[in-house]
Design an enzyme around this catalytic site. Structure first.
Site, PDB file in Angstrom:
ATOM      1  CG  ASN A   7      50.128   3.054  96.826  1.00  0.00           C
ATOM      2  OD1 ASN A   7      48.905   3.093  96.890  1.00  0.00           O
ATOM      3  ND2 ASN A   7      50.891   4.063  97.212  1.00  0.00           N
ATOM      4  CG  HIS A  43      50.008   8.682 100.291  1.00  0.00           C
ATOM      5  ND1 HIS A  43      51.155   9.087  99.654  1.00  0.00           N
ATOM      6  CD2 HIS A  43      49.592   9.747 101.009  1.00  0.00           C
ATOM      7  CE1 HIS A  43      51.412  10.344  99.969  1.00  0.00           C
ATOM      8  NE2 HIS A  43      50.465  10.760 100.785  1.00  0.00           N
ATOM      9  NE  ARG A  45      48.077  12.685  98.256  1.00  0.00           N
ATOM     10  CZ  ARG A  45      48.638  11.694  97.573  1.00  0.00           C
ATOM     11  NH1 ARG A  45      47.946  10.604  97.333  1.00  0.00           N
ATOM     12  NH2 ARG A  45      49.879  11.806  97.138  1.00  0.00           N
ATOM     13  CG  HIS A  50      43.484   7.779  97.365  1.00  0.00           C
ATOM     14  ND1 HIS A  50      44.173   7.864  98.551  1.00  0.00           N
ATOM     15  CD2 HIS A  50      44.083   8.648  96.514  1.00  0.00           C
ATOM     16  CE1 HIS A  50      45.148   8.743  98.423  1.00  0.00           C
ATOM     17  NE2 HIS A  50      45.125   9.241  97.206  1.00  0.00           N
ATOM     18  CD  GLU A  70      53.346   6.180  99.976  1.00  0.00           C
ATOM     19  OE1 GLU A  70      54.492   5.695 100.004  1.00  0.00           O
ATOM     20  OE2 GLU A  70      52.754   6.472  98.926  1.00  0.00           O
ATOM     21  CB  THR A 100      50.671  11.975  92.491  1.00  0.00           C
ATOM     22  OG1 THR A 100      51.405  10.811  92.889  1.00  0.00           O
ATOM     23  CG2 THR A 100      51.442  12.715  91.417  1.00  0.00           C
ATOM     24  CG  HIS A 190      56.259   8.897  92.041  1.00  0.00           C
ATOM     25  ND1 HIS A 190      56.012   9.347  90.769  1.00  0.00           N
ATOM     26  CD2 HIS A 190      55.286   9.446  92.813  1.00  0.00           C
ATOM     27  CE1 HIS A 190      54.949  10.140  90.766  1.00  0.00           C
ATOM     28  NE2 HIS A 190      54.498  10.222  92.000  1.00  0.00           N
ATOM     29  N   GLY A 213      52.312   1.292  92.718  1.00  0.00           N
ATOM     30  CA  GLY A 213      50.862   1.262  92.745  1.00  0.00           C
ATOM     31  C   GLY A 213      50.224   1.550  91.410  1.00  0.00           C
ATOM     32  CG  HIS A 214      49.226   5.208  88.245  1.00  0.00           C
ATOM     33  ND1 HIS A 214      47.904   5.607  88.326  1.00  0.00           N
ATOM     34  CD2 HIS A 214      49.599   5.406  86.956  1.00  0.00           C
ATOM     35  CE1 HIS A 214      47.503   6.035  87.136  1.00  0.00           C
ATOM     36  NE2 HIS A 214      48.510   5.922  86.286  1.00  0.00           N
TER      37      HIS A 214
END
Length: 240
Positions: A7, A43, A45, A50, A70, A100, A190, A213-214
């Protein structure tokens, strides 16, 4: 073999913080592919804090691995997915102002809505995954909605892991068994990281894909992006 999808939202966060195109999101995605990742996840939003819709369009044109988009299936998101036609769309019930992802779908309560969305994306030739908590009922509900896969929300696994790995993974083993019984593909994502990923996959080896990702981008600050992708790939048992 479990696939690693990276991600890249946090790379976009850094870019957007100063404007311009540094770091170059598209170059980073292509480098991540070159370093061995099996896919890229984004992702977008509604506030575009981002990943932006134009990013998704550009990525679709250049990636050679799978693109996973996503998000919450609101009209603008649905239109983007149908235009871009990624390999996979992951449906996540995020509120517009969510920091998140914080929960999976209730696939029983929202069965009618999700069934319509899955049918819409299937018509476009897009594999559909529904983000769910590790509950066999939610997994079975996703099957009834017409999903191709479920993505298990692994926040509680990561939170409990340090104190009790066995207790942390137990509900996920049960949910994964339900997915297998339903002939659903199985993803996870996650808060998976270098500490907890290997154990998760050893316990649930039929996981099709992990989306990370993070933690991966944070690790890259210390280890470098290429080395970090390699470290995560080494956590996948079949990659050793």
């Amino acid at each position: 073999m479990t696939k690693l999808s990276v991600n890249i939202n946090k790379i976009a966060v850094v870019r957007n913080s100063r404007g311009g195109n540094r770091p170059d999101l598209i170059r980073a995605a292509l480098d991540i592919e070159r370093f061995g990742a099996h896919g890229i996840t984004v992702h977008p939003r509604p506030d575009a804090r981002h990943i932006r819709h134009d990013d998704v369009r550009q990525l679709r044109q250049v990636l050679t691995t799978e693109l996973n988009v996503e998000g919450n299936p609101v009209p603008a998101f649905n239109a983007l997915v149908e235009q871009v036609r990624p390999a996979q769309v992951t449906l996540v019930p995020d509120a517009p102002d969510a920091l998140t992802s914080s929960a999976g779908w209730d696939t029983i309560v929202h069965r009618s809505f999700l069934t319509d969305i899955c049918a819409r994306f299937r018509e476009a030739g897009i594999r559909t995954s529904i983000f769910v908590d590790p509950d066999p009922r939610m997994v079975e509900g996703a099957k009834l909605c017409g999903a191709d896969r479920v993505e298990l929300y692994t926040e509680s696994y990561a939170r409990i892991f340090r104190d009790s790995p066995q207790r942390a993974v137990a509900p996920y083993i049960e949910a994964a068994a339900a997915a297998r019984d339903c002939a659903l593909g199985l993803n996870a994502g996650h808060d998976l990281d270098l500490d907890n990923l290997r154990y998760y996959l050893e316990c649930i080896p039929h996981t099709d894909e992990v989306s990370i990702g993070h933690a991966l981008i944070c690790d890259a600050l210390y280890y470098g992006l290429e080395n970090t992708v390699a470290l995560y790939l080494r956590c996948i048992p079949s990659q050793q």
